[in-house]
Design an enzyme around this catalytic site. Structure first.
Site, mmCIF file in Angstrom:
data_model
loop_
_atom_site.group_PDB
_atom_site.id
_atom_site.type_symbol
_atom_site.label_atom_id
_atom_site.label_comp_id
_atom_site.label_asym_id
_atom_site.label_seq_id
_atom_site.Cartn_x
_atom_site.Cartn_y
_atom_site.Cartn_z
ATOM 1 N NE ARG A 1 -13.030 -6.822 -3.438
ATOM 2 C CZ ARG A 1 -12.233 -7.436 -2.783
ATOM 3 N NH1 ARG A 1 -10.847 -6.807 -2.741
ATOM 4 N NH2 ARG A 1 -12.411 -8.427 -1.907
ATOM 5 C CG ASP B 1 -5.640 -3.908 -2.865
ATOM 6 O OD1 ASP B 1 -6.567 -4.943 -2.952
ATOM 7 O OD2 ASP B 1 -5.365 -3.763 -1.873
ATOM 8 C CE LYS C 1 -3.144 -5.094 1.256
ATOM 9 N NZ LYS C 1 -4.534 -5.473 0.239
ATOM 10 C CB SER D 1 -7.611 -7.651 -2.061
ATOM 11 O OG SER D 1 -7.252 -6.697 -1.198
ATOM 12 C CG HIS E 1 -2.404 -11.391 5.397
ATOM 13 N ND1 HIS E 1 -2.180 -9.898 5.618
ATOM 14 C CD2 HIS E 1 -3.715 -11.698 5.188
ATOM 15 C CE1 HIS E 1 -3.342 -9.579 5.462
ATOM 16 N NE2 HIS E 1 -4.387 -10.597 5.156
#
Length: 424
Positions: free
Chosen positions: A153, A146, A172, A168, A67
């Site tokens: 947020r 999330d 995932k 967050s 990621h």
């Protein structure tokens, strides 16, 4: 498990907490932070707020992912997922869309005709078994806590919190049933993290939290002042990704793919160490096996097979042969060595031309963007083209000026450097 954290996450999901109550709790975390243990607890609770994918026992250690915190020209995920799969890894990559100046992985892939990002759990499992990789969107079943927390947020200015960003992202990824994860934390003027100290804090939080969840987690800290590769824009970045899968990619892009892929292979037990893994990834980019996996993945996600028959068919499929698509060259007005290219300035122009979105429901123009003809360290002569703009209609003088002003030329020799600042 901290009962307050678990109770809060439960209330987020079942609706027993109002938006104002959730905002108040998030603001407290934003202002006061969480301990390392509490960040792990929060991420664990968010992960298990929905479905957690399970994989066959024989895949133990093989399920890996990467990621990135986002960047300009960051198309690393496209060749990386395919290359790791070509080397035996299983890569169920749950990705997102772009917002602001950073392009989203899903947006890039949707520039290919027919590409479907929505996969059922069963379709995803079947594709991972048959192909070895998939790049898909987040379903409502994955970390639903999330989704609501992030939306609150976003509208209340509570984004830039290390524990909240950590929870967050990792919730995932953990919900995908990973055994190992490589995080790419960008740092620089075109990154979410502008300075190295903040980026290191986030990197350490990611690493420690991932390990606390039982996921082998490594973090590459990478420079994001200048564009990655030569392409900025969705279709253009897919084209550059395919060139990378053919062994003809830009050096900085290939380096990121090989280094991050090497870490993933070593963590999966598919290579003796990171260096051996990097060489295996490099070989897959140059022997056609990674390209084959990428094509299989796209076809499995509904892209017509004929798209990959030839260069012409790929260009046509990506819309880059559209007669309504204009190109404008920008030329240098000095001679010397390129010492700097302001990635943020170029990304903002590209986004304003239609390549990005300000709101999540904005429609993207997949074909617009920029192709650099020279990069850091390149020698240029007065009058040389250094960027080609793909656009609709007539370009404004303001856009042209901003592109021209994004370039810095030096009389002294400039060496291009590795983007990788550190591996944590």
């Amino acid at each position: 498990m901290n009962s307050n954290i678990q109770r809060t996450v439960d209330g987020v999901v079942d609706g027993s907490l109002s938006d104002k109550e959730v905002e108040d709790w998030l603001r407290e975390v934003f202002e006061n932070g969480l301990t390392e243990e509490e960040t792990v607890e929060l991420t664990h609770a968010m992960t298990h707020s929905g479905m957690v994918l399970e994989w066959p026992d024989e895949w133990n250690h093989l399920v890996v992912d990467k990621h990135s915190t986002g960047g300009v020209g960051d198309k690393v995920s496209l060749p990386l997922a395919a290359a790791v799969a070509a080397c035996g890894g299983k890569v169920p990559m749950i990705s997102g869309r772009g917002l602001g100046h950073t392009g989203g992985t899903l947006d890039k892939l949707e520039s290919l005709p027919g590409y479907i990002v929505a996969r059922t759990d069963e379709e995803l499992r079947t594709q991972i078994e048959e192909v070895g990789c998939a790049i898909v969107g987040q379903t409502g079943d994955i970390a639903p806590a999330d989704k609501r927390m992030y939306a609150i947020r976003d509208v209340t200015g509570l984004i830039a919190s290390v524990p909240l960003v950590t929870g967050s992202i990792l919730s995932k990824k953990a919900a995908a049933g990973l055994s190992a994860l490589v995080m790419d934390v960008k740092v620089g003027r075109a990154a979410f993290m502008k300075n190295e100290d903040d980026a290191r804090e986030l990197a350490k939080s990611m690493s420690r939290t991932g390990q606390g969840l039982g996921i082998k987690t490594s973090v590459t800290l990478t420079e994001m002042n200048t564009p990655i590769g030569f392409a900025i824009g969705n279709s253009l970045e897919v084209l550059e990704s395919v060139e990378t899968l053919r062994g003809n990619g830009p050096g900085d892009l290939e380096e990121l793919v090989c280094v991050q892929g090497g870490i993933m292979l070593a963590a999966a037990g598919l290579a003796e160490n990171d260096n051996d893994g990097s060489m295996a990834i490099y070989d897959s980019l140059h022997d056609g096996t990674a390209l084959s996996k990428f094509e299989q993945m796209c076809i499995s996600q509904e892209v017509p097979p004929g798209v990959f028959d030839s260069e012409h068919s790929l260009l046509e499929a990506l819309g880059l042969l559209d007669s309504n698509l204009n190109t404008t060259e920008v030329h240098v007005t000095d001679s010397g060595y390129i010492s700097d290219i302001d990635a943020l300035a170029l990304a903002m122009v590209s986004s304003e031309l239609g390549a990005g979105r300000k709101n999540i429901d904005d429609i993207i123009d997949m074909q617009v963007g920029l192709i650099l003809d020279a990069h850091i360290g390149s020698i240029v002569e007065n009058g040389d083209c250094w960027v080609t703009i793909y656009h609709r209609g007539i370009l404004s003088e303001e856009h042209l000026d901003r592109i021209k002003n994004s370039l810095t030329i030096s009389e002294k020799i400039v060496e291009s450097k590795s983007r990788i600042i550190d591996i944590i």
